[in-house]
Design a protein around this motif. Structure first.
Motif, PDB file in Angstrom:
ATOM      1  N   SER A  38      25.241 -36.326 -21.108  1.00 14.76           N
ATOM      2  CA  SER A  38      25.105 -36.883 -22.346  1.00 14.76           C
ATOM      3  C   SER A  38      23.538 -37.113 -22.513  1.00 14.76           C
ATOM      4  O   SER A  38      22.781 -36.802 -23.511  1.00 14.76           O
ATOM      5  N   THR A  41      21.721 -33.984 -22.762  1.00 17.74           N
ATOM      6  CA  THR A  41      21.520 -33.714 -24.099  1.00 17.74           C
ATOM      7  C   THR A  41      20.223 -34.201 -24.835  1.00 17.74           C
ATOM      8  O   THR A  41      19.450 -33.460 -25.529  1.00 17.74           O
ATOM      9  N   PHE A  42      20.267 -35.489 -24.580  1.00 17.26           N
ATOM     10  CA  PHE A  42      19.107 -36.163 -25.218  1.00 17.26           C
ATOM     11  C   PHE A  42      17.720 -35.882 -24.698  1.00 17.26           C
ATOM     12  O   PHE A  42      16.942 -35.736 -25.614  1.00 17.26           O
ATOM     13  N   TYR A  44      16.962 -33.003 -23.767  1.00 19.96           N
ATOM     14  CA  TYR A  44      17.022 -31.478 -24.361  1.00 19.96           C
ATOM     15  C   TYR A  44      16.178 -31.717 -25.565  1.00 19.96           C
ATOM     16  O   TYR A  44      15.384 -31.140 -25.974  1.00 19.96           O
ATOM     17  N   LEU A  45      16.678 -32.866 -26.522  1.00 20.18           N
ATOM     18  CA  LEU A  45      16.243 -32.692 -27.721  1.00 20.18           C
ATOM     19  C   LEU A  45      14.674 -33.378 -27.568  1.00 20.18           C
ATOM     20  O   LEU A  45      14.135 -33.066 -28.707  1.00 20.18           O
ATOM     21  N   LYS A  47      12.750 -32.771 -25.391  1.00 19.07           N
ATOM     22  CA  LYS A  47      12.097 -31.869 -24.934  1.00 19.07           C
ATOM     23  C   LYS A  47      11.496 -30.859 -26.061  1.00 19.07           C
ATOM     24  O   LYS A  47      10.414 -30.260 -26.364  1.00 19.07           O
ATOM     25  N   ARG A  48      12.399 -30.576 -26.998  1.00 16.71           N
ATOM     26  CA  ARG A  48      12.105 -29.763 -28.240  1.00 16.71           C
ATOM     27  C   ARG A  48      11.163 -30.515 -29.055  1.00 16.71           C
ATOM     28  O   ARG A  48      10.525 -30.211 -29.986  1.00 16.71           O
ATOM     29  N   ASN A  49      11.510 -32.116 -29.063  1.00 17.86           N
ATOM     30  CA  ASN A  49      10.605 -32.713 -30.022  1.00 17.86           C
ATOM     31  C   ASN A  49       9.123 -32.900 -29.736  1.00 17.86           C
ATOM     32  O   ASN A  49       8.411 -33.144 -30.439  1.00 17.86           O
ATOM     33  N   ILE A  50       9.155 -33.243 -28.257  1.00 20.80           N
ATOM     34  CA  ILE A  50       7.711 -33.484 -27.593  1.00 20.80           C
ATOM     35  C   ILE A  50       7.245 -32.388 -26.674  1.00 20.80           C
ATOM     36  O   ILE A  50       6.162 -31.988 -26.982  1.00 20.80           O
ATOM     37  N   ASP A  52       7.651 -29.366 -25.932  1.00 19.16           N
ATOM     38  CA  ASP A  52       7.377 -28.073 -26.485  1.00 19.16           C
ATOM     39  C   ASP A  52       5.981 -27.839 -27.266  1.00 19.16           C
ATOM     40  O   ASP A  52       5.346 -27.002 -27.475  1.00 19.16           O
ATOM     41  N   LEU A  53       5.321 -28.941 -27.630  1.00 19.76           N
ATOM     42  CA  LEU A  53       4.189 -29.152 -28.368  1.00 19.76           C
ATOM     43  C   LEU A  53       3.178 -29.361 -27.367  1.00 19.76           C
ATOM     44  O   LEU A  53       1.868 -29.022 -27.709  1.00 19.76           O
ATOM     45  N   VAL A  54       3.400 -29.662 -25.945  1.00 24.99           N
ATOM     46  CA  VAL A  54       2.358 -29.758 -25.026  1.00 24.99           C
ATOM     47  C   VAL A  54       1.737 -28.231 -24.715  1.00 24.99           C
ATOM     48  O   VAL A  54       2.697 -27.389 -23.932  1.00 24.99           O
TER      49      VAL A  54
END
Lengths: 55, 439
Positions: A38, A41-42, A44-45, A47-50, A52-54
């Motif tokens: 679990s 999972t968070f 993963y989120l 990483k998608r939210n922060i 991936d922007l780096v």
């Protein structure tokens, strides 16, 4: 707005590493394994939210 | 005093467009590769396409569209049971089941892993936060908790956001209204039709939602909401009413911010493309009405790549004062499947709703029926009016409705009155257009 994406990304990666380690240590405990999943999972989120922007 | 935070994710929501597109392209390539490697359906469908060759949006537009019928065919009679060739994860990893309503055929089954479901919920957090939902809200969900995805996402997103969620599932409408009053709910999630129905029932109960309830914000889903319907809900509830775009296959993918001008695509979690209605392939620029195509960039259980939504929309090209840099869309013209050519004129049933909700508050409910008399198609609008109207007033109103519809659609309608309560009420998807000419 002031924020440090790189610093956040490093923390996210550190949480991921530590959670994977915890999962491995507790592999005989379903309660540890599932809760660690679990957390991942968070992660993963996050990483998608922060992360991936780096660039 | 602590400053009110404006965004769910300030970094993502204000990212320059070029960077958003860059991330979307990278995610598109990753998703394509994942799908080719893990889903037999996509392996076959995208055979010969090399993900690394996709470097621009133009490259994306050359990847074949995915149609709903294909999803259905990839599941019927295929293993693993229910999900067939679409599934891209081991079945033991699945934790959530939903299905489409099956309005246009056999349902499509859409499962999620815990991870992909949490991603669906996360996207809804962007939508709810953008519409002003906050941890101080007590949110009531008058929704039948069942196999349809509908407000499940809203429920979990509101919970994650920190709102207090009151599930009003197993109650009938009067009990729901009383419960909302009892708990002093401040937020509400429903279909536009059910929002209007609750107003009607509240009136019968002697309750004025604007005066007697405490709802301050409402988010709608499940069916298109023309602006006049949204305004009617705002007026009736005395609340800010927000629209969102979503479906079972992609999940929620766009939401209205507090400026209430179009809906922000939740980028870079989704990639929206607009294609030309005639060719169903040519990309079109902002400001031109077309058909929406969506890719869910981070959902891996059943990937959705270039899915033809068959919804007519238009991308706005003016910047939003809210500061979000994501693309905004307006729903214009309803579903492609509902579009009919009648006496040489394109007719979309959503126009009827715009006219009725925008100009005739006396009309409580309505439905449009298309029939055929000989070779002539006939459009009939059945209307249920306020019971307090005398027959002479109803007759005059029928005449005016007919004129207004003629002006708007260039088509002549037969207008019929139906006795109060004579037309169906809907809690989920409404079906106000019936085509009896379809075999």
């Amino acid at each position: 707005m002031e924020y440090d994406l790189k610093a956040m990304d490093l923390e996210i990666k550190a949480i991921e590493e530590r959670t994977k380690k915890l999962k491995e240590l507790g592999k005989e405990f379903v309660a540890v394994e599932r809760n660690a999943d679990s957390i991942l999972t968070f992660v993963y989120l996050l990483k998608r939210n922060i992360s991936d922007l780096v660039e | 005093m602590k400053e009110e935070k404006k965004y769910w994710n300030p970094a993502v929501e204000t990212l320059p467009r070029e960077r958003l597109v860059q991330i979307e392209l990278k995610r598109f390539r990753e998703l394509l590769r994942w799908s080719q490697e893990n889903s037999p359906f996509y392996k076959k469908k995208f055979h010969g396409i090399e993900p690394e060759d996709i470097r621009t949006l133009e490259d994306v537009s050359k990847v074949p569209l995915t149609e709903k019928d294909e999803l259905r065919e990839a599941q019927v009679g295929k293993e693993p049971y229910l999900y067939g060739d679409l599934l891209a994860v081991p079945p033991e990893r699945l934790s959530v089941y939903h299905q489409t309503s099956g309005t246009t055929g056999k349902p499509v089954y859409i499962p999620d892993t815990y991870e992909s479901w949490q991603w669906v919920v996360e996207v809804w957090c962007y939508i709810l936060y953008g519409a002003g939902f906050r941890p101080t809200d007590r949110v009531f969900l008058p929704f039948v908790y069942n196999v349809y995805i509908a407000f499940w996402q809203g429920h979990y997103a509101a919970e994650k956001l920190g709102c207090e969620v009151v599930p009003g599932g197993g109650l009938e409408t009067k009990a729901r209204i009383q419960k909302m009053m009892e708990v002093k709910a401040t937020g509400l999630m429903n279909t536009p039709t059910y929002g209007l129905h609750m107003l009607e029932v509240a009136k019968e109960m002697g309750i004025d939602p604007k005066r007697d309830l405490t709802i301050k914000k409402m988010i709608c889903a499940g069916e298109p909401m023309p602006e006049p319907t949204r305004l009617r809900l705002e007026e009736g509830w005395g609340a800010d009413v927000f629209d969102h775009l979503g479906g079972t296959e992609p999940g929620g993918w766009a939401g209205m911010c507090t400026e209430k001008k179009g809906m922000h695509v939740i980028e870079p979690h989704f990639l929206l493309e607009m294609i030309d209605l005639e060719t169903m392939s040519k990309p079109i620029p902002p400001g031109v009405k077309g058909v929406a195509v969506i890719t869910s960039l981070c959902r891996r259980s059943i990937p959705l790549i270039r899915f033809n939504l068959k919804d007519m929309m238009m991308v706005r090209d003016d910047p939003c004062p809210c500061g979000r840099t994501s693309v905004r869309v307006d729903q214009v013209g309803g579903r492609v499947d509902d579009l009919r050519k009648i006496r040489g004129v394109f007719f979309s049933p959503s126009v009827v709703e715009e006219v009725i909700r925008g100009q005739f508050p006396e009309v409580v409910e309505f439905e449009t029926i298309l029939t055929q008399e000989g070779i002539m198609p006939v459009l009939t609008l059945r209307v249920e009016m306020e019971p307090s109207l005398a027959e002479s007033q109803q007759k005059e109103l029928r005449k005016v409705i007919r004129e207004k519809l003629k002006i708007r659609t260039n088509l002549t309608f037969e207008i019929e009155s139906v006795k109060p309560g004579g037309l169906p009420r809907y809690t989920l998807k409404s079906a106000r257009f019936k085509d009896s000419t379809k075999k």
